[in-house]
Design a protein around this motif. Structure first.
Motif, PDB file in Angstrom:
ATOM      1  N   TYR A   2       0.903  -1.218  -0.104  1.00  0.00           N
ATOM      2  CA  TYR A   2       0.151   0.110  -0.009  1.00  0.00           C
ATOM      3  C   TYR A   2       0.928   1.366  -0.032  1.00  0.00           C
ATOM      4  CZ  TYR A   2      -3.498  -3.396   1.299  1.00  0.00           C
ATOM      5  OH  TYR A   2      -4.370  -4.275   1.367  1.00  0.00           O
ATOM      6  N   SER A  32       6.377   2.210   1.398  1.00  0.00           N
ATOM      7  CA  SER A  32       5.212   1.449   1.276  1.00  0.00           C
ATOM      8  C   SER A  32       4.851   0.765   2.431  1.00  0.00           C
ATOM      9  CB  SER A  32       5.552   0.278   0.391  1.00  0.00           C
ATOM     10  OG  SER A  32       6.610  -0.684   0.536  1.00  0.00           O
ATOM     11  N   TRP A  33       3.613   0.319   2.602  1.00  0.00           N
ATOM     12  CA  TRP A  33       3.065  -0.615   3.704  1.00  0.00           C
ATOM     13  C   TRP A  33       2.504  -2.020   3.462  1.00  0.00           C
ATOM     14  CZ3 TRP A  33       2.791   4.455   3.165  1.00  0.00           C
ATOM     15  CH2 TRP A  33       3.521   5.527   4.148  1.00  0.00           C
ATOM     16  N   THR A  35       0.592  -3.622   5.130  1.00  0.00           N
ATOM     17  CA  THR A  35      -0.977  -3.905   5.509  1.00  0.00           C
ATOM     18  C   THR A  35      -1.546  -2.513   5.440  1.00  0.00           C
ATOM     19  OG1 THR A  35      -0.736  -2.951   7.867  1.00  0.00           O
ATOM     20  CG2 THR A  35      -0.412  -5.401   7.431  1.00  0.00           C
ATOM     21  N   LEU A  36      -3.113  -2.474   4.906  1.00  0.00           N
ATOM     22  CA  LEU A  36      -3.756  -1.333   4.970  1.00  0.00           C
ATOM     23  C   LEU A  36      -3.834  -0.487   6.091  1.00  0.00           C
ATOM     24  CD1 LEU A  36      -5.611   0.451   3.147  1.00  0.00           C
ATOM     25  CD2 LEU A  36      -7.464  -1.233   3.803  1.00  0.00           C
ATOM     26  N   ALA A  39      -0.782   1.590   6.614  1.00  0.00           N
ATOM     27  CA  ALA A  39      -0.994   2.777   5.874  1.00  0.00           C
ATOM     28  C   ALA A  39      -1.770   3.814   6.271  1.00  0.00           C
ATOM     29  CB  ALA A  39      -1.291   2.495   4.236  1.00  0.00           C
ATOM     30  N   VAL A  57      -4.982   6.497  -0.753  1.00  0.00           N
ATOM     31  CA  VAL A  57      -4.267   5.049  -0.339  1.00  0.00           C
ATOM     32  C   VAL A  57      -4.534   4.267  -1.858  1.00  0.00           C
ATOM     33  CG1 VAL A  57      -4.365   2.780   0.840  1.00  0.00           C
ATOM     34  CG2 VAL A  57      -5.205   5.043   1.895  1.00  0.00           C
ATOM     35  N   TRP A  58      -3.313   4.038  -2.365  1.00  0.00           N
ATOM     36  CA  TRP A  58      -2.991   3.039  -3.709  1.00  0.00           C
ATOM     37  C   TRP A  58      -2.602   1.763  -3.062  1.00  0.00           C
ATOM     38  CZ3 TRP A  58      -3.177   5.339  -8.559  1.00  0.00           C
ATOM     39  CH2 TRP A  58      -3.970   6.548  -8.944  1.00  0.00           C
ATOM     40  N   GLN A  59      -3.169   0.668  -3.890  1.00  0.00           N
ATOM     41  CA  GLN A  59      -2.548  -0.712  -3.711  1.00  0.00           C
ATOM     42  C   GLN A  59      -2.004  -1.218  -4.977  1.00  0.00           C
ATOM     43  OE1 GLN A  59      -5.676  -3.436  -3.045  1.00  0.00           O
ATOM     44  NE2 GLN A  59      -4.371  -4.887  -1.839  1.00  0.00           N
ATOM     45  N   GLU A  60      -0.961  -1.882  -4.715  1.00  0.00           N
ATOM     46  CA  GLU A  60      -0.290  -2.371  -5.732  1.00  0.00           C
ATOM     47  C   GLU A  60      -0.692  -4.073  -5.995  1.00  0.00           C
ATOM     48  OE1 GLU A  60       4.194  -3.880  -7.373  1.00  0.00           O
ATOM     49  OE2 GLU A  60       3.949  -3.436  -5.405  1.00  0.00           O
ATOM     50  N   LYS A  61      -1.367  -4.191  -7.121  1.00  0.00           N
ATOM     51  CA  LYS A  61      -2.235  -5.196  -7.775  1.00  0.00           C
ATOM     52  C   LYS A  61      -1.398  -5.999  -8.735  1.00  0.00           C
ATOM     53  CE  LYS A  61      -6.655  -4.969  -5.569  1.00  0.00           C
ATOM     54  NZ  LYS A  61      -7.955  -4.631  -5.705  1.00  0.00           N
ATOM     55  N   LEU A  68      -7.232   2.760  -4.192  1.00  0.00           N
ATOM     56  CA  LEU A  68      -8.186   1.963  -3.242  1.00  0.00           C
ATOM     57  C   LEU A  68      -9.195   2.744  -2.481  1.00  0.00           C
ATOM     58  CD1 LEU A  68      -8.669  -0.831  -2.254  1.00  0.00           C
ATOM     59  CD2 LEU A  68      -6.838  -0.329  -0.477  1.00  0.00           C
TER      60      LEU A  68
END
Length: 75
Positions: A2, A32-33, A35-36, A39, A57-61, A68
């Motif tokens: 995240y 980066s973190w 866990t959500l 973050a 909040v952005w998530q790497e997928k 996100l």
């Protein structure tokens, strides 16, 4: 992973310091973190009290960053 991003400033930089906040336009240099919750805790404790700007909040997928959580715009 995240990431936190502030519109117009970029992502929170890996070498963030409270006294001298740093930002990065490229996620490769961003903090980066795993866990959500981690973050969100950082955002709520470090950003919200000091910045008047909304943060996201952005998530790497699968190697791609996707937004996100984005601030809501009141109408």
């Amino acid at each position: 992973m995240y990431f936190l991003k502030i519109a117009g400033l970029g992502f929170i930089h890996k070498s963030w310091q409270d006294a001298e906040p740093r930002f990065s336009r490229h996620p490769t240099k961003a903090k980066s973190w795993t866990t959500l919750d981690g973050a969100l805790d950082f955002g709520n404790q470090k950003l919200t009290p000091h910045l008047k700007l909304p943060w996201e909040v952005w998530q790497e997928k699968k190697g791609t960053l996707v937004p996100l959580i984005r601030p809501q715009v009141s109408r």
